[in-house]
Design a protein around this motif. Structure first.
Motif, PDB file in Angstrom:
ATOM      1  N   SER A 142       1.004  -1.235   0.199  1.00 34.54           N
ATOM      2  CA  SER A 142      -0.010   0.024   0.111  1.00 34.54           C
ATOM      3  C   SER A 142       0.800   1.207   0.091  1.00 34.54           C
ATOM      4  N   ALA A 143       0.471   2.210  -0.855  1.00 35.91           N
ATOM      5  CA  ALA A 143       1.267   3.419  -0.718  1.00 35.91           C
ATOM      6  C   ALA A 143       1.606   4.083   0.478  1.00 35.91           C
ATOM      7  N   ASP A 144       2.861   4.622   0.717  1.00 34.09           N
ATOM      8  CA  ASP A 144       3.122   5.383   2.106  1.00 34.09           C
ATOM      9  C   ASP A 144       3.059   4.328   3.226  1.00 34.09           C
ATOM     10  N   CYS A 145       2.848   3.008   3.132  1.00 35.95           N
ATOM     11  CA  CYS A 145       2.565   2.261   4.243  1.00 35.95           C
ATOM     12  C   CYS A 145       4.289   1.986   4.558  1.00 35.95           C
ATOM     13  N   THR A 146       4.611   1.759   5.999  1.00 32.14           N
ATOM     14  CA  THR A 146       6.146   1.518   6.454  1.00 32.14           C
ATOM     15  C   THR A 146       6.025   0.237   7.089  1.00 32.14           C
ATOM     16  N   TYR A 147       4.966  -0.622   7.241  1.00 32.99           N
ATOM     17  CA  TYR A 147       4.636  -1.822   7.847  1.00 32.99           C
ATOM     18  C   TYR A 147       5.326  -2.946   6.971  1.00 32.99           C
ATOM     19  N   ALA A 148       5.724  -4.121   7.767  1.00 36.24           N
ATOM     20  CA  ALA A 148       6.033  -5.264   6.889  1.00 36.24           C
ATOM     21  C   ALA A 148       5.140  -6.501   7.680  1.00 36.24           C
ATOM     22  N   ILE A 149       5.045  -7.546   6.929  1.00 36.28           N
ATOM     23  CA  ILE A 149       4.345  -8.923   7.400  1.00 36.28           C
ATOM     24  C   ILE A 149       5.268  -9.909   7.338  1.00 36.28           C
ATOM     25  N   LYS A 150       5.260 -10.468   8.582  1.00 37.25           N
ATOM     26  CA  LYS A 150       6.151 -11.504   8.931  1.00 37.25           C
ATOM     27  C   LYS A 150       5.459 -12.903   8.738  1.00 37.25           C
ATOM     28  N   VAL A 151       5.564 -13.858   8.269  1.00 35.41           N
ATOM     29  CA  VAL A 151       4.822 -15.123   8.326  1.00 35.41           C
ATOM     30  C   VAL A 151       5.746 -16.496   8.677  1.00 35.41           C
ATOM     31  N   MET A 152       5.212 -17.335   9.054  1.00 33.38           N
ATOM     32  CA  MET A 152       5.995 -18.814   9.516  1.00 33.38           C
ATOM     33  C   MET A 152       6.272 -19.468   8.169  1.00 33.38           C
ATOM     34  N   HIS A 153       5.458 -19.464   7.234  1.00 35.29           N
ATOM     35  CA  HIS A 153       5.748 -20.208   5.910  1.00 35.29           C
ATOM     36  C   HIS A 153       4.955 -19.528   4.735  1.00 35.29           C
ATOM     37  N   VAL A 154       5.893 -19.688   3.485  1.00 35.55           N
ATOM     38  CA  VAL A 154       5.181 -19.018   2.384  1.00 35.55           C
ATOM     39  C   VAL A 154       3.945 -19.548   1.921  1.00 35.55           C
ATOM     40  N   GLU A 155       2.710 -18.667   1.794  1.00 35.14           N
ATOM     41  CA  GLU A 155       1.523 -19.506   0.958  1.00 35.14           C
ATOM     42  C   GLU A 155       0.893 -18.565   0.477  1.00 35.14           C
ATOM     43  N   SER A 156       0.190 -18.667  -0.738  1.00 34.02           N
ATOM     44  CA  SER A 156      -0.730 -17.811  -1.345  1.00 34.02           C
ATOM     45  C   SER A 156      -1.825 -17.739  -0.331  1.00 34.02           C
ATOM     46  N   ARG A 157      -1.819 -16.902   0.468  1.00 37.46           N
ATOM     47  CA  ARG A 157      -2.866 -16.704   1.595  1.00 37.46           C
ATOM     48  C   ARG A 157      -3.046 -15.359   1.847  1.00 37.46           C
ATOM     49  N   PRO A 158      -4.294 -14.579   2.226  1.00 35.95           N
ATOM     50  CA  PRO A 158      -4.332 -13.115   2.507  1.00 35.95           C
ATOM     51  C   PRO A 158      -3.810 -13.023   3.839  1.00 35.95           C
ATOM     52  N   VAL A 159      -3.118 -11.604   3.823  1.00 36.11           N
ATOM     53  CA  VAL A 159      -2.710 -11.116   5.034  1.00 36.11           C
ATOM     54  C   VAL A 159      -3.254  -9.700   5.070  1.00 36.11           C
ATOM     55  N   VAL A 160      -3.224  -9.194   6.533  1.00 35.48           N
ATOM     56  CA  VAL A 160      -3.921  -7.808   6.414  1.00 35.48           C
ATOM     57  C   VAL A 160      -3.092  -7.012   7.328  1.00 35.48           C
ATOM     58  N   CYS A 161      -2.693  -5.976   6.741  1.00 32.20           N
ATOM     59  CA  CYS A 161      -1.542  -4.931   7.520  1.00 32.20           C
ATOM     60  C   CYS A 161      -2.452  -4.022   8.505  1.00 32.20           C
ATOM     61  N   LYS A 162      -1.827  -3.416   8.948  1.00 24.39           N
ATOM     62  CA  LYS A 162      -2.655  -2.143  10.065  1.00 24.39           C
ATOM     63  C   LYS A 162      -2.853  -1.452   9.506  1.00 24.39           C
ATOM     64  N   CYS A 163      -2.590  -0.792   8.219  1.00 22.01           N
ATOM     65  CA  CYS A 163      -2.965   0.183   7.434  1.00 22.01           C
ATOM     66  C   CYS A 163      -4.345  -0.467   6.987  1.00 22.01           C
ATOM     67  N   GLY A 164      -4.565  -1.371   7.073  1.00 22.96           N
ATOM     68  CA  GLY A 164      -6.236  -2.027   6.358  1.00 22.96           C
ATOM     69  C   GLY A 164      -6.155  -2.535   5.027  1.00 22.96           C
ATOM     70  N   HIS A 165      -4.956  -2.598   4.407  1.00 19.38           N
ATOM     71  CA  HIS A 165      -4.616  -3.193   3.026  1.00 19.38           C
ATOM     72  C   HIS A 165      -4.797  -4.755   3.297  1.00 19.38           C
ATOM     73  N   ILE A 166      -5.189  -5.365   2.632  1.00 23.26           N
ATOM     74  CA  ILE A 166      -5.498  -7.028   2.506  1.00 23.26           C
ATOM     75  C   ILE A 166      -4.852  -7.281   1.038  1.00 23.26           C
ATOM     76  N   PHE A 167      -3.744  -8.319   1.071  1.00 28.51           N
ATOM     77  CA  PHE A 167      -2.847  -8.604   0.037  1.00 28.51           C
ATOM     78  C   PHE A 167      -2.223 -10.156   0.219  1.00 28.51           C
ATOM     79  N   CYS A 168      -2.051 -10.463  -1.118  1.00 29.51           N
ATOM     80  CA  CYS A 168      -1.707 -11.801  -1.053  1.00 29.51           C
ATOM     81  C   CYS A 168      -0.191 -11.902  -0.508  1.00 29.51           C
ATOM     82  N   PHE A 169       0.309 -12.706   0.302  1.00 28.01           N
ATOM     83  CA  PHE A 169       1.612 -12.957   0.835  1.00 28.01           C
ATOM     84  C   PHE A 169       2.531 -13.287  -0.340  1.00 28.01           C
TER      85      PHE A 169
END
Length: 504
Positions: free
Chosen positions: A226-253
């Motif tokens: 997401s534009a201007d977002c400074t957060y990163a997502i950390k997962v235990m394993h890589v999958e094509s699954r949705p993750v939700v940032c604190k900025c509200g943006h939902i994306f495929c990891f």
């Protein structure tokens, strides 16, 4: 670089402002996104992930470095370069360190083996006793004004500072800055950079580059797109699954795109490339135009007459649009423009019809994909309108809890639009079979229900139609949610049972 203080030293100046300031409308939208996030995370087979601030990312990097230095007992700055070389895979680094020849292990990562004796390749030229010549600026300095890496190459402090500043600020390099000596590929460590760069602004840029490299190289981390977002997502394993940032943006990891169920990442990547390049423009040109048989300029027919005159000033060739032969013999008794050459015509017809069919098929799915994307953008704006409607309904003696059905309806409407948008990408690559017909039926049902829900939400609310609209909206969004789940379950069952064939 030994000890914990060295590990932390390059990030002493890190100053991250992770606070967010938003208007009331933004707060309302964020609350809605939060509800969507909770709903997604409560689905079966939850995908665990963690949202990290920049400070937490830096701490995670420092912790990884300390884990390695505690085991292999090497300086932290070298450990950071080695981890970057192995994409921050600590287990792989340890395995290679103990199983491989140590000299080749360090050489592949472009660092000097810290367990070897220091070397001194450079033999500075002496002008006056006690001075050394810098081979960049060719001036002579006292030894305390000359420095270098463990590879043995030494230059004056001023030249080092200018070299590193150029690499960082102009070339955007952080983790891959090599020694200033020509042909030397030994990487500059963090402590050397921080000691030799004079400008605090350049040091801060270097810290950001290192942090960014850590996230981009680490397969278990991904920046929020997401534009201007400074957060990163950390997962235990890589999958094509949705993750939700604190900025509200939902994306495929896995791919970083907006969450695109039911289409898989690889097909979405092919689709986006197809939409972005000019291959379909070329297909349209091939299907709807012909080339002048003399100069090969592309011509589009815009009238009924088949007598064509090339508009190329250097050509002006007269030819027949139908047979592409010269126009001059047309009308003569001996010329057979009307005679059908079976083989030649079949080949030309088949090639052009194939192009026309390919283009028509692509446009069918592309137009529907873009239509739902545009509708999704419009319906995202419904959040502001819905807030006003909810306030209006409260003025009609309804409580705050009673009007929450409108917010729920918009949430489901946007989810359905997004799902429908990606069903057309999935359908474009799908080969026809019995399961694909069931999928298209489910797609049609969801699309019809979604359009009806969208229509209900755009109606004006009055005290007279309030009760009627509420009941219809609730019934319709529940039906939309049900049809969306039916479609997605069917597609995923097809993945599990390998029912889908593709026309790639």
């Amino acid at each position: 670089m030994d000890g914990e203080s060295d590990d932390d030293s390059i990030f002493d100046n890190e100053n991250v402002d992770s606070g967010n300031v938003s208007s009331d409308g933004d707060d309302f939208a964020m609350e809605i996104e939060s509800n969507i996030s909770k709903e997604r995370q409560s689905e079966p087979e939850d995908y665990p992930f963690e949202v990290l601030t920049t400070d937490q990312i830096v701490q995670h990097m420092i912790d990884s470095i300390r884990e390695v230095t505690a085991v292999v007992e090497i300086p932290g700055t070298i450990a950071r370069i080695l981890l970057n070389h192995f994409k921050w895979d600590k287990e792989k680094l340890m395995e290679r360190y103990y199983d491989d020849d140590q000299d080749s292990f360090f050489r592949e990562a472009h660092v000097i083996n810290p367990f070897n004796k220091p070397i001194n390749i450079t033999k500075p030229k002496l002008k006056i006793s006690g001075t050394e010549e810098c081979e960049i600026c060719f001036q002579f300095f006292q030894p305390n004004l000359m420095t270098g890496l463990k590879c043995g190459h030494k230059f004056c402090i001023s030249c080092w500072g200018e070299y590193l500043t150029t690499k960082i600020m102009e070339e955007g390099l952080g983790q891959s800055i090599a020694c200033a000596a020509h042909g030397c590929d030994i990487l500059v460590d963090d402590v050397t950079v921080m000691n030799l760069v004079p400008d605090a602004r350049v040091k801060l840029k270097y810290q950001h580059l290192i942090t960014n490299s850590f996230v981009e190289c680490n397969r278990l981390l991904r920046w929020c797109p997401s534009a201007d977002c400074t957060y990163a997502i950390k997962v235990m394993h890589v999958e094509s699954r949705p993750v939700v940032c604190k900025c509200g943006h939902i994306f495929c990891f896995e791919c970083g795109e907006n969450w695109h169920d039911p289409v898989q990442c690889r097909l979405l990547k092919k689709w986006m490339k197809k939409c972005a390049d000019d291959s379909e423009t070329s297909t349209w040109i091939a299907a709807n135009t012909k080339e002048c048989p003399k100069c090969n300029v592309t011509i589009e027919k815009d009238g009924g007459c088949n007598h064509m005159i090339c508009k190329n000033q250097n050509c002006k060739h007269d030819f027949c649009w139908v047979c592409l032969g010269s126009w001059q013999p047309h009308g003569s008794s001996w010329y057979n423009c009307n005679r059908y050459d079976e083989d030649e015509a079949r080949a030309a017809r088949d090639a052009q019809e194939k192009m026309r069919f390919s283009l028509a098929r692509y446009l069918h799915y592309y137009n529907r994909y873009m239509n739902h994307m545009q509708s999704l953008r419009f319906e995202n704006k419904l959040y502001a309108a819905i807030k006003a409607k909810m306030e209006e309904m409260q003025q009609h003696n309804m409580s705050w809890i009673e009007v929450q059905f409108l917010k729920k309806a918009v949430d489901i409407l946007c989810q359905c639009r997004q799902t429908l948008m990606y069903t057309y990408v999935f359908a474009y690559y799908l080969r026809k079979n019995n399961q694909s017909l069931i999928f298209e039926d489910n797609q049609r049902d969801l699309e019809t229900a979604t359009e009806k829900l969208s229509e209900y939400l755009e109606r004006d609310i009055t005290s007279e139609n309030l009760a009627d609209i509420k009941q219809k909206v609730q019934d319709k969004y529940r039906y939309c949610e049900k049809r969306r789940n039916v479609l997605l379950v069917h597609v995923h069952e097809g993945y599990e049972k390998d029912c889908w064939d593709y026309t790639e």
